[in-house]
Design an enzyme around this catalytic site. Structure first.
Site, mmCIF file in Angstrom:
data_model
loop_
_atom_site.group_PDB
_atom_site.id
_atom_site.type_symbol
_atom_site.label_atom_id
_atom_site.label_comp_id
_atom_site.label_asym_id
_atom_site.label_seq_id
_atom_site.Cartn_x
_atom_site.Cartn_y
_atom_site.Cartn_z
ATOM 1 N N GLU A 304 -3.097 -4.267 -3.780
ATOM 2 C CA GLU A 304 -4.124 -4.876 -2.946
ATOM 3 C C GLU A 304 -5.455 -4.156 -3.148
ATOM 4 O O GLU A 304 -5.483 -2.914 -3.126
ATOM 5 C CB GLU A 304 -3.738 -4.828 -1.470
ATOM 6 N N GLY A 438 -3.955 4.809 3.507
ATOM 7 C CA GLY A 438 -3.025 5.325 4.507
ATOM 8 C C GLY A 438 -1.639 4.774 4.275
ATOM 9 O O GLY A 438 -0.638 5.491 4.357
ATOM 10 N N ALA A 439 -1.562 3.476 3.971
ATOM 11 C CA ALA A 439 -0.288 2.812 3.705
ATOM 12 C C ALA A 439 -0.574 1.428 3.135
ATOM 13 O O ALA A 439 -1.710 0.951 3.169
ATOM 14 C CB ALA A 439 0.551 2.701 4.980
ATOM 15 N N MET A 440 0.470 0.769 2.612
ATOM 16 C CA MET A 440 0.339 -0.572 2.040
ATOM 17 C C MET A 440 1.576 -1.380 2.378
ATOM 18 O O MET A 440 2.707 -0.945 2.169
ATOM 19 C CB MET A 440 0.148 -0.479 0.520
ATOM 20 N N GLU A 441 1.356 -2.609 2.872
ATOM 21 C CA GLU A 441 2.407 -3.417 3.491
ATOM 22 C C GLU A 441 3.259 -4.218 2.521
ATOM 23 O O GLU A 441 3.818 -5.251 2.910
ATOM 24 C CB GLU A 441 1.771 -4.374 4.498
ATOM 25 N N ASN A 442 3.416 -3.816 1.270
ATOM 26 C CA ASN A 442 4.224 -4.581 0.310
ATOM 27 C C ASN A 442 5.497 -5.081 0.990
ATOM 28 O O ASN A 442 6.209 -4.323 1.642
ATOM 29 C CB ASN A 442 4.613 -3.695 -0.876
ATOM 30 N N HIS A 473 1.301 -0.680 12.317
ATOM 31 C CA HIS A 473 0.332 -1.526 11.601
ATOM 32 C C HIS A 473 1.004 -2.230 10.420
ATOM 33 O O HIS A 473 0.873 -3.447 10.250
ATOM 34 C CB HIS A 473 -0.817 -0.646 11.118
ATOM 35 N N GLU A 474 1.735 -1.463 9.615
ATOM 36 C CA GLU A 474 2.330 -2.044 8.404
ATOM 37 C C GLU A 474 3.481 -2.996 8.738
ATOM 38 O O GLU A 474 3.673 -4.001 8.037
ATOM 39 C CB GLU A 474 2.801 -0.934 7.468
ATOM 40 N N HIS A 477 2.176 -6.383 9.599
ATOM 41 C CA HIS A 477 1.785 -7.139 8.396
ATOM 42 C C HIS A 477 2.938 -7.968 7.834
ATOM 43 O O HIS A 477 2.684 -8.948 7.118
ATOM 44 C CB HIS A 477 1.328 -6.181 7.300
#
Length: 1032
Positions: A304, A438-442, A473-474, A477
């Protein structure tokens, strides 16, 4: 994605149409162009989805002359008209040499000279013809032919001028967005990552459907080197095809001589090789040091927003959803992870193992695809028929328990709240040692920074709050963003605003002991400060370049998006918000949406007679930048509210007529604390009035600060509120008290109240003990103190220091240095003690030094919320700085390491500051992912803020190699490096540097924000220095 962790491809703008460019360049010899047919190559017909804009001015250059064949008997008059037409279109026909093609030559001497009358008639005739021709040219929508303007210009669009591909051929597409003639249905992706040579080979098989007749397929690719490409139509044979590449738009194309017909199915197979990305985007390699000192290598993805194209050729836009079957070849000493569970592992030649994952059971956007090759260790549990696992490097496995338990609670909450079960069989959360965001919602494989996922056995509640917030948060998503996805990046807030709102809402329900409400309130204050700038943007705004896509990942999309959702929920009848978003998720499951789809779903849900049209109310909050200032005036029993755009611009000529539909809430002295005290008035126009008994002593708007607006009460209104707080600090909720403090500082910055009025309100602070009002006041005063210090207003800075200690000193002295379980008390204590030690209060600095000595000797530990203040004090000593650096290099728990790094970066030793900035850029001792944090820390000190600015200027090209132009990291660096400036000289320096960058960053929104902030700092200082000298 969560980029707010205190937490490269070639870049080019969409190429301009060559015809439009020619109007601004050296004027072309239009006549020669008209004669030379080679100047007009033949282009394929446009797809139905290809929108072409034809500027009126361009028609003069491309139509009429040379467009139609002429009969012989028309030629003489046509050439005469052409002569006059060309004289009109060329600026300096007088400079043409006599040998010009259109200079009439003298007739042969044997011919008789025409009479004067004949010449006059001919000239008049030519003038008339030329005039008619020009009129016809300028008729709107006219397609000029020999027969005149006989039809509107709808069926004959202007021919698009296409750019050149890398091989010199014309590339058959000239737009940033992909055409919609082809839709991908599924990807079969096979990868062989070579972690020894730092590259990978791949094969991508894309099954596609033809939606409109077309002679081309356009998709994305970035730095992939193709070795073979084949195409198969329907059940036919596969044949080799040529790949054309246009690097500025990161696109590739396949052209066909015969049209692909709507309804047909086809398959494109692409073999390629590529290097691992050298940035944090795409398919990148990383490494970490194990306990025994050995280096371990891994490869991970971050796609992303626009980086899936760096790992495999694809239709890399959110609306092109498809299924994915992923296969990865690896060495036996590694394991692999992807979005879906592992289906099977097979031994293949070369001693390798082939891992094949299950085909995705949901359609996904490309930016949600993920895979990892590493040597990680998991812990797992089953939650509501989903296998939940948390992965880390082996030696940090003991730090994963809190994340697993928190994920289990939140997953159950979301399943119930949304009334839609998480759709995949498994959910992995992976802590990656080198990760920028911080993080990624894959979907099914969420990736994190280690500090955002791992919690030590003795971690403080504040550290747990950080981890729980990112997980919440993730997970949100997985519904908002993954199940239902925005159609294009202009509506990114539908993903990020919702996930941000749900992280606070879910934690208040699931883990109330984390006191997440304080964090949410402070977040709303900070995003209002950002959105008050003229350089801000609407929540939903146009996005047309790579850099603009990157820049959408900012506080407006995340935090303003969350703030307006809070305001909406607070103004709707009970359950309408929840039922509306459930309907939205169910109606658009697996699809793409825009903002109107959300508002329509919320409007359609009827839960009471007080039904509201959400579209009517909320469109004003997403379609225009900024927010309103509501001014209150009272006369007798009538209260008048007036709204205007709260705009902190220093350009007095820049006024807007923006209006918002504001659900104004208010309380008064007769009832001010309980929720049932709240009353609502909808302000839809410039002014509005309502009645209030004259006996009411004071009025407070924006109950608990759930609305996204600032309130000005006028002199009498502010005085009444100040008296009320002086008599009884508990007459308002702590959120309302913090709201008053934030609002009056903002109004001072705007110039609506004097700084004397600010100080008058703060007189009550000696009685304040709650976290949010104290922290807001400290932050605002500290900002002013730092600006005074860096402007070398030393006397005023000393007096500001005395003022702070006078109002908060007793509260500072009452803080303890031991373990504290309350998150709210930890937040308050950390803020007070950091301020006290930064002001060199002896009792604070000595306590911090003693704690550090015990900690470095191994005889004591430092509470997590106090580590940063202790390390900062220690770093002021050269000897303790060296000790802290050694501890940093050998620490394994990353939350501790970050606080040590902040301490190291706070030194006032200039040699050490230069070293730490360079070390962060080089990435060996200090990971480059931490460079924005280092810069943000260094700039706060008097010794460091000028070094940071020099560092950014000298290393700009290296910075944008590591962090994409427009990315959150670059935004952070630009704003941090310039935030402490308040003089005209610094403004000129910053403006001069960035204006010279051209495509390397000069047009970034963050640059405009930085310049505007400096101007506002300068203006505030000029306006308020006299008051400060008089009143402090």
């Amino acid at each position: 994605m969560d980029p707010f962790d205190s937490h490269s491809a070639e870049r080019a703008n969409l190429p301009r149409n060559m015809i439009e460019n020619s109007m601004f360049e050296e004027e072309p010899d239009v006549v020669d162009l008209a004669k030379d047919s080679a100047a007009f190559p033949t282009f394929p017909a446009l797809d139905p989805d290809e929108v072409v804009f034809e500027p009126r001015t361009s028609r003069l250059l491309v139509r009429g002359l040379g467009e139609n064949d002429m009969d012989e008997d028309e030629e003489d008059c046509e050439s005469s008209a052409r002569l006059l037409g060309m004289s009109f279109m060329n600026r300096s026909s007088s400079n043409r040499p006599n040998s010009s093609l259109y200079t009439r030559q003298a007739p042969p001497r044997s011919c008789s000279r025409p009479s004067a009358r004949t010449m006059v008639v001919c000239v008049l005739f030519l003038v008339i013809v030329a005039s008619m021709t020009m009129v016809l040219y300028f008729l709107p929508g006219c397609t000029f032919t020999k027969a005149g303007c006989r039809r509107p210009n709808k069926t004959t669009p202007q021919e698009t001028v296409y750019p050149n591909a890398t091989n010199g051929e014309l590339f058959p597409w000239a737009q940033f967005r992909l055409p919609h003639s082809i839709r991908p249905l599924s990807y079969n992706l096979t990868l062989f990552p070579d972690l020894d040579n730092m590259n990978f080979t791949g094969r991508t098989v894309i099954n596609m459907s033809v939606l409109h007749n077309t002679k081309r397929i356009i998709l994305h690719s970035d730095n992939l080197h193709f070795t073979k490409a084949t195409f198969k139509l329907g059940d036919g044979e596969a044949s080799d095809v040529t790949i054309l590449e246009y690097k500025p738009n990161q696109q590739i194309a396949v052209k066909f001589s015969a049209e692909l017909k709507a309804g047909q199915y086809c398959v494109l197979t692409l073999d390629y090789i590529a290097n691992f990305s050298h940035t944090y985007g795409g398919f990148y390699n990383s490494s970490y040091t194990e306990k025994d000192g050995n280096k371990s290598v891994l490869a991970a993805t971050q796609f992303e927003p626009l980086s899936a194209r760096k790992a495999f050729p694809c239709f890399d836009e959110p609306a092109f959803k498809a299924t994915f079957l992923i296969t990865i070849n690896r060495k036996p000493n590694y394991m692999t992870l992807s979005n879906m569970p592992l289906a099977k592992s097979t031994n293949i030649s070369g001693g390798l193992i082939q891992d094949e994952f299950e085909k995705t059971t949901v359609n996904m956007s490309t930016y949600l695809v993920a895979f990892i090759i590493a040597n990680f260790t998991p812990i797992s549990k089953n939650v509501s028929n989903t296998q939940v696992s948390v992965y880390s490097v082996p030696e940090k496995k003991e730090h994963t328990d809190y994340a697993l338990n928190t994920t289990a609670k939140l997953l159950e909450f979301y399943n119930n709240f949304f009334e839609i079960e998480y759709p995949l069989k498994k959910l992995d959360l992976v802590a990656i040692p080198d990760f920028l965001a911080g993080a990624m919602e894959n979907w099914g494989l969420i990736t994190f920074r280690e500090t955002s996922l791992l919690v030590g056995k003795q971690s403080s509640p504040l550290e747990k709050q950080v981890v729980a917030s990112v997980i919440a948060h993730e997970l949100a998503h997985q519904w908002f963003g993954n199940l239902v996805t925005m159609s294009w990046w202009n509506d990114l807030w539908l993903n990020e605003g919702f996930a941000t709102y749900m992280q606070y809402m879910s934690l208040q329900a699931v883990l109330p002991q984390l006191d997440i409400g304080n964090l949410f309130l402070a977040m709303r204050f900070r995003v209002m400060d950002r959105d008050a700038l003229n350089s801000s943007h609407a929540v939903s705004t146009e996005v047309n370049t790579v850099e603009q896509v990157e820049e959408m990942f900012d506080a407006v999309s995340y935090e303003k998006g969350a703030s307006i959702l809070l305001m909406l929920n607070a103004s709707l009848p009970d359950q309408q918000f929840r039922k509306g978003i459930i309907q939205y998720l169910k109606q658009f499951s697996g699809s793409n949406t825009d903002t109107d789809d959300l508002w329509n779903s919320l409007t359609q849900v009827e839960v009471s007679t007080q039904h509201q049209n959400v579209s009517e109310m909320m469109s004003s909050w997403t379609s225009q930048k900024g927010f309103p200032l509501v001014t209150v005036s009272r006369k007798g029993d009538q209260v008048t509210l007036t709204q205007e755009h709260f705009l902190l611009t220093s350009d007095n000529a820049n006024h807007t007529s923006s209006l918002w539909n504001i659900p104004v809430t208010y309380i008064n002295n007769s009832c001010s604390l309980a929720p049932e005290c709240k009353q609502v008035f909808n302000l839809k126009t410039k002014t509005g009035t309502f009645k209030l008994p004259e006996s009411v002593k004071w009025l407070k708007l924006n109950y608990r600060n759930t609305g996204f607006y600032i309130v000005h009460y006028g002199n009498e209104g502010w005085a009444a509120l100040q008296d009320a707080l002086s008599n009884n600090v508990s007459v308002l909720t702590h959120e309302d008290r913090a709201s008053l403090i934030h609002n009056i500082f903002a109004l001072s910055r705007l110039g609506r109240v004097s700084f004397y009025q600010v100080l008058t309100l703060l007189n009550y602070m000696s009685k304040e003990t709650e976290t949010t009002p104290v922290m807001e006041a400290l932050l605002q005063l500290n900002n002013i103190y730092r600006l005074l210090d860096k402007r070398q207003e030393h006397r005023l800075a000393t007096r500001m220091k005395s003022y702070i200690l006078q109002n908060f000193g007793s509260l500072m002295d009452s803080q303890t240095w031991g373990e504290e379980e309350s998150v709210s008390k930890q937040e308050l204590r950390a803020a007070l003690l950091e301020m006290a030690c930064s002001l060199n209060q002896p009792n604070c600095t000595q306590q911090a030094k003693d704690l550090f000595k015990q900690y470095s000797n191994g005889t004591s530990r430092i509470p997590g919320d106090l580590q940063r203040v202790v390390f900062t004090v220690a770093a002021q000593s050269d000897e303790d700085w060296e000790t802290l650096l050694y501890m940093y290099a050998h620490a394994t728990y990353d939350a501790d390491k970050r606080k040590m790094l902040q301490g190291l970066a706070s030194t006032q030793n200039t040699r050490k500051l230069v070293w730490i900035l360079k070390a962060g850029l080089n990435g060996e001792i200090i990971q480059t992912q931490e460079l924005p944090l280092v810069i943000n820390t260094v700039v706060k000190g008097f010794a460091g803020y000028l070094f940071v600015w020099d560092f950014v200027q000298e290393n700009w090209d290296r910075l944008i190699e590591k962090f994409p132009v427009g990315s959150y990291a670059i935004q952070s660096i630009v704003k941090s490096a310039t935030s402490q400036f308040s003089t005209q000289a610094h403004l000129d320096q910053v403006q001069g540097f960035f204006s010279g960058l051209k495509e390397r960053g000069s047009q970034m929104r963050s640059v405009q924000e930085a310049l505007e902030t400096i101007r506002l700092n300068l203006r505030w200082m000029d306006q308020n220095l006299p008051t400060l000298r008089k009143r402090l």
